[in-house]
Design a protein around this motif. Structure first.
Motif, PDB file in Angstrom:
ATOM      1  N   LEU A 423      45.578  53.021  33.226  1.00  0.00           N
ATOM      2  CA  LEU A 423      46.284  52.373  34.162  1.00  0.00           C
ATOM      3  C   LEU A 423      45.713  52.290  35.551  1.00  0.00           C
ATOM      4  CD1 LEU A 423      49.916  53.756  33.327  1.00  0.00           C
ATOM      5  CD2 LEU A 423      49.177  51.734  32.978  1.00  0.00           C
ATOM      6  N   GLU A 424      44.926  53.176  35.666  1.00  0.00           N
ATOM      7  CA  GLU A 424      43.915  53.247  36.979  1.00  0.00           C
ATOM      8  C   GLU A 424      43.062  52.068  36.937  1.00  0.00           C
ATOM      9  OE1 GLU A 424      40.680  56.123  39.172  1.00  0.00           O
ATOM     10  OE2 GLU A 424      42.078  56.794  37.665  1.00  0.00           O
ATOM     11  N   MET A 425      42.630  51.754  35.689  1.00  0.00           N
ATOM     12  CA  MET A 425      41.687  50.480  35.574  1.00  0.00           C
ATOM     13  C   MET A 425      42.560  49.310  35.903  1.00  0.00           C
ATOM     14  SD  MET A 425      38.937  49.131  35.167  1.00  0.00           S
ATOM     15  CE  MET A 425      37.877  50.584  34.746  1.00  0.00           C
ATOM     16  N   MET A 426      43.599  49.262  35.537  1.00  0.00           N
ATOM     17  CA  MET A 426      44.525  48.076  35.657  1.00  0.00           C
ATOM     18  C   MET A 426      44.756  47.846  37.241  1.00  0.00           C
ATOM     19  SD  MET A 426      48.659  47.933  34.478  1.00  0.00           S
ATOM     20  CE  MET A 426      49.652  46.700  35.222  1.00  0.00           C
ATOM     21  N   GLY A 427      44.928  49.066  37.860  1.00  0.00           N
ATOM     22  CA  GLY A 427      45.142  48.977  39.366  1.00  0.00           C
ATOM     23  C   GLY A 427      43.643  48.450  40.117  1.00  0.00           C
ATOM     24  N   LYS A 428      42.772  48.921  39.511  1.00  0.00           N
ATOM     25  CA  LYS A 428      41.416  48.366  40.059  1.00  0.00           C
ATOM     26  C   LYS A 428      41.363  47.036  39.763  1.00  0.00           C
ATOM     27  CE  LYS A 428      38.985  52.844  39.569  1.00  0.00           C
ATOM     28  NZ  LYS A 428      37.856  53.701  38.916  1.00  0.00           N
ATOM     29  N   GLN A 429      41.280  46.583  38.592  1.00  0.00           N
ATOM     30  CA  GLN A 429      41.423  45.050  38.234  1.00  0.00           C
ATOM     31  C   GLN A 429      41.895  44.377  39.190  1.00  0.00           C
ATOM     32  OE1 GLN A 429      38.879  44.005  36.642  1.00  0.00           O
ATOM     33  NE2 GLN A 429      38.256  45.244  34.779  1.00  0.00           N
ATOM     34  N   ALA A 430      43.250  44.754  39.330  1.00  0.00           N
ATOM     35  CA  ALA A 430      44.335  43.861  40.175  1.00  0.00           C
ATOM     36  C   ALA A 430      43.865  43.783  41.522  1.00  0.00           C
ATOM     37  CB  ALA A 430      45.802  44.478  40.037  1.00  0.00           C
ATOM     38  N   ALA A 431      43.474  44.898  42.059  1.00  0.00           N
ATOM     39  CA  ALA A 431      42.819  44.702  43.597  1.00  0.00           C
ATOM     40  C   ALA A 431      41.638  44.003  43.590  1.00  0.00           C
ATOM     41  CB  ALA A 431      42.768  46.305  43.941  1.00  0.00           C
ATOM     42  N   GLN A 432      40.673  43.967  42.682  1.00  0.00           N
ATOM     43  CA  GLN A 432      39.255  43.403  42.646  1.00  0.00           C
ATOM     44  C   GLN A 432      39.848  41.905  42.624  1.00  0.00           C
ATOM     45  OE1 GLN A 432      36.119  44.878  43.384  1.00  0.00           O
ATOM     46  NE2 GLN A 432      35.935  42.489  44.011  1.00  0.00           N
ATOM     47  N   MET A 433      40.619  41.346  41.561  1.00  0.00           N
ATOM     48  CA  MET A 433      41.100  40.098  41.416  1.00  0.00           C
ATOM     49  C   MET A 433      41.750  39.728  42.859  1.00  0.00           C
ATOM     50  SD  MET A 433      43.879  38.285  39.236  1.00  0.00           S
ATOM     51  CE  MET A 433      42.837  38.326  37.703  1.00  0.00           C
ATOM     52  N   LEU A 434      42.341  40.618  43.595  1.00  0.00           N
ATOM     53  CA  LEU A 434      43.111  40.136  44.552  1.00  0.00           C
ATOM     54  C   LEU A 434      41.956  39.746  45.655  1.00  0.00           C
ATOM     55  CD1 LEU A 434      45.601  39.519  46.366  1.00  0.00           C
ATOM     56  CD2 LEU A 434      45.602  41.913  47.011  1.00  0.00           C
ATOM     57  N   PHE A 435      40.993  40.457  45.867  1.00  0.00           N
ATOM     58  CA  PHE A 435      39.979  40.401  47.008  1.00  0.00           C
ATOM     59  C   PHE A 435      39.112  38.997  46.640  1.00  0.00           C
ATOM     60  CE2 PHE A 435      40.462  44.717  48.073  1.00  0.00           C
ATOM     61  CZ  PHE A 435      40.481  44.530  49.734  1.00  0.00           C
ATOM     62  N   SER A 436      38.851  38.735  45.233  1.00  0.00           N
ATOM     63  CA  SER A 436      38.255  37.546  45.011  1.00  0.00           C
ATOM     64  C   SER A 436      39.062  36.258  45.277  1.00  0.00           C
ATOM     65  CB  SER A 436      37.841  37.676  43.330  1.00  0.00           C
ATOM     66  OG  SER A 436      37.333  38.616  43.039  1.00  0.00           O
ATOM     67  N   ARG A 437      40.252  36.651  45.151  1.00  0.00           N
ATOM     68  CA  ARG A 437      41.035  35.389  45.495  1.00  0.00           C
ATOM     69  C   ARG A 437      41.413  35.225  47.080  1.00  0.00           C
ATOM     70  NH1 ARG A 437      44.722  32.989  42.286  1.00  0.00           N
ATOM     71  NH2 ARG A 437      46.226  32.995  43.735  1.00  0.00           N
ATOM     72  N   MET A 438      41.256  36.391  47.828  1.00  0.00           N
ATOM     73  CA  MET A 438      41.322  36.360  49.073  1.00  0.00           C
ATOM     74  C   MET A 438      40.249  35.783  49.771  1.00  0.00           C
ATOM     75  SD  MET A 438      43.224  40.115  49.942  1.00  0.00           S
ATOM     76  CE  MET A 438      42.188  40.380  51.344  1.00  0.00           C
ATOM     77  N   ASN A 439      38.996  36.041  49.239  1.00  0.00           N
ATOM     78  CA  ASN A 439      37.724  35.323  49.711  1.00  0.00           C
ATOM     79  C   ASN A 439      37.510  33.884  48.983  1.00  0.00           C
ATOM     80  OD1 ASN A 439      37.194  37.804  51.132  1.00  0.00           O
ATOM     81  ND2 ASN A 439      36.274  38.767  49.143  1.00  0.00           N
ATOM     82  N   LYS A 440      38.528  33.512  48.405  1.00  0.00           N
ATOM     83  CA  LYS A 440      38.241  32.141  47.748  1.00  0.00           C
ATOM     84  C   LYS A 440      37.069  32.026  46.950  1.00  0.00           C
ATOM     85  CE  LYS A 440      40.710  30.201  51.778  1.00  0.00           C
ATOM     86  NZ  LYS A 440      42.070  29.954  50.808  1.00  0.00           N
ATOM     87  N   GLU A 441      36.838  33.129  46.089  1.00  0.00           N
ATOM     88  CA  GLU A 441      35.559  32.947  45.094  1.00  0.00           C
ATOM     89  C   GLU A 441      35.981  31.912  43.824  1.00  0.00           C
ATOM     90  OE1 GLU A 441      34.630  36.848  43.762  1.00  0.00           O
ATOM     91  OE2 GLU A 441      34.472  37.874  45.878  1.00  0.00           O
ATOM     92  N   SER A 442      34.814  31.411  43.610  1.00  0.00           N
ATOM     93  CA  SER A 442      35.020  30.471  42.349  1.00  0.00           C
ATOM     94  C   SER A 442      34.995  31.600  40.824  1.00  0.00           C
ATOM     95  CB  SER A 442      34.006  29.457  42.369  1.00  0.00           C
ATOM     96  OG  SER A 442      32.679  30.244  42.081  1.00  0.00           O
TER      97      SER A 442
END
Length: 456
Positions: A423-442
């Motif tokens: 579940l810790e990895m689940m939190g990490k992946q969710a946050a990393q995906m959010l930063f990618s979306r915030m930075n408008k990464e492709s």
């Protein structure tokens, strides 16, 4: 490093004497911090008053110059007099003075002189005015470069970045987050939405595992972390709604239990980047999510029990809960897949009492219905079964299994088989995906499903 200006004029018979330097009142012996007086002419005024109230004043002028060629000798004198707390301070000043003395143009000399001035003020105990300008002068770069380093711009060399960061660290420079936000139109804050009225969520230790993973990524990105509630306040608006509408955060993570039609429309209307913690259950397919692969978890746990020789495998899923909670339904689906693949008959129970009746009844035809393995979809269900331990043969005859380990399992009399869920990895992946979306990464995936494995 200190210089002293001393007025030595006599004022015999005076009742009081006042001293002014450029109109500013000073004491008889004025300690003047280096560079606090500008280059040029200055005026010292002494005014004396006798016992009768008569006053008289004397004015003197003096010139302030900078003898760059001999500044190093001044530092040497300071070392001899013990004016420096450490030799490192003197060495640092000597290095800056040597650089100043080698300046080839007036502009280069002025820049290096300003850097020396800042260093002397700091070493004298004065607080450096925190600004891009001072950091830029000390690092020998322009203000735009300092701004790029602070804002994490990648279009800058690693050598320059390290130089600026070292100067910031040396002088304890802390960027003004408000000014930084105004310049970049960002808050440098990530939000997490929850319902504070749901007390069960606080009691669940796995809630904090997910939060731990989220916070690690957020803080590694030099952002703040804000928790907000979706519970409506007195004014009819939830904190979550206010934060989104007022753009108090740059992005938000929301559990799938709170991703309803209203919140989805709120997020999309205000163009707020978001990621769902848990598989998306809305009809809108564009809601990005991160979750444990619960179908795979249910399947491999069932297959593990089959590999142990179990054939009559029962699963305790809970009827209404499995329909309400997506993760429970997925675990149940994984169980059905494995049982079907091995041509075994699935057995699903909704209440622990049903299983207890099988063991409480006299040995008869019901004995054939007794399972040789039981999968509990949650720890709460497992604890219900463990509560029967005294006076009931269940645990001695049954292979128990559940999802994820728990601290007390090592103290149980009978082993419990489990699937490791990160579940810790689940939190990490969710946050990393959010930063990618915030930075408008492709190339950001629409969802991430985290695989599990049998625990040891």
């Amino acid at each position: 490093m200190k210089a002293a200006a001393v007025w030595t004029g006599r004022s015999t018979g005076s009742k009081s004497t006042a001293y002014r330097l450029d109109g500013r009142i000073i004491t008889g012996v004025a300690e003047i911090v280096p560079f606090s007086l500008s280059v040029g002419t200055h005026k010292l005024t002494v005014q004396a008053t006798d016992v009768a109230g008569h006053t008289a004043s004397v004015e003197s002028t003096f010139q302030v110059t900078i003898d760059i060629a001999h500044l190093d000798q001044l530092v040497d004198m300071g070392k001899d007099h013990g004016d420096f707390l450490t030799n490192g301070t003197a060495t640092s000043l000597q290095a800056q003075i040597a650089s100043l003395q080698k300046a080839k143009t007036p502009l280069e000399r002025d820049i290096r002189l300003k850097a020396l001035k800042i260093t002397i003020n700091v070493q004298s105990g004065l607080t450096m005015k925190q600004s891009f300008a001072n950091i830029a002068i000390l690092a020998g770069v322009n203000k735009a470069t300092v701004s790029r380093v602070i804002n994490g711009n990648r279009n800058i060399s690693e050598k320059t970045r390290k130089k600026v960061e070292d100067i910031m660290k040396q002088y304890n420079y802390v960027p003004n987050s408000i000014a930084r936000g105004l310049a970049t139109k960002k808050t440098f804050t990530v939000g997490f939405c929850f319902d504070y009225t749901n007390k069960q969520a606080y009691a669940n230790p796995y809630f904090y595992k997910v939060l731990q993973g989220i916070e690690e990524v957020v803080y590694n990105h030099d952002h703040m972390f804000l928790m907000m509630s979706d519970h409506d306040g007195k004014n009819g608006r939830s904190t979550f709604e206010r934060v989104v509408v007022e753009r108090r955060v740059d992005g938000v993570i929301i559990p799938n239990t709170l991703l309803n039609e209203r919140n989805y429309e709120l997020l999309t209307k205000h163009d707020m980047p978001f990621v769902v913690s848990g598989e998306n259950t809305l009809k809108q397919a564009d809601a990005p999510w991160v979750d444990i692969d619960n179908v795979q978890a249910g399947r491999i746990l069932t297959e593990h029990l089959i590999d142990l020789g179990c054939r009559n495998i029962m699963i305790y899923a809970g009827g209404s809960a499995a329909k309400r909670d997506k993760f429970l339904g997925d675990r149940l689906n994984g169980y059905h897949e494995a049982m079907r693949q091995h041509h075994l008959e699935p057995q699903v129970i909704e209440h622990a009492d049903f299983l207890k009746k099988l063991y409480d009844s006299p040995r008869s035809g019901s004995e054939a219905q007794r399972p040789d393995a039981l999968i509990c979809c949650t720890h709460e269900q497992l604890f219900e079964i463990l509560d029967w331990e005294n006076g009931n043969p269940l645990l001695a005859e049954l292979a128990l299994a559940t999802f994820d380990s728990f601290p007390m399992s090592k103290y149980l009399k009978y082993p419990v088989h489990f699937v490791e869920i990160d579940l810790e990895m689940m939190g990490k992946q969710a946050a990393q995906m959010l930063f990618s979306r915030m930075n408008k990464e492709s190339g950001v995936p629409p969802f991430i499903s985290i695989p599990t494995q049998i625990g040891k």
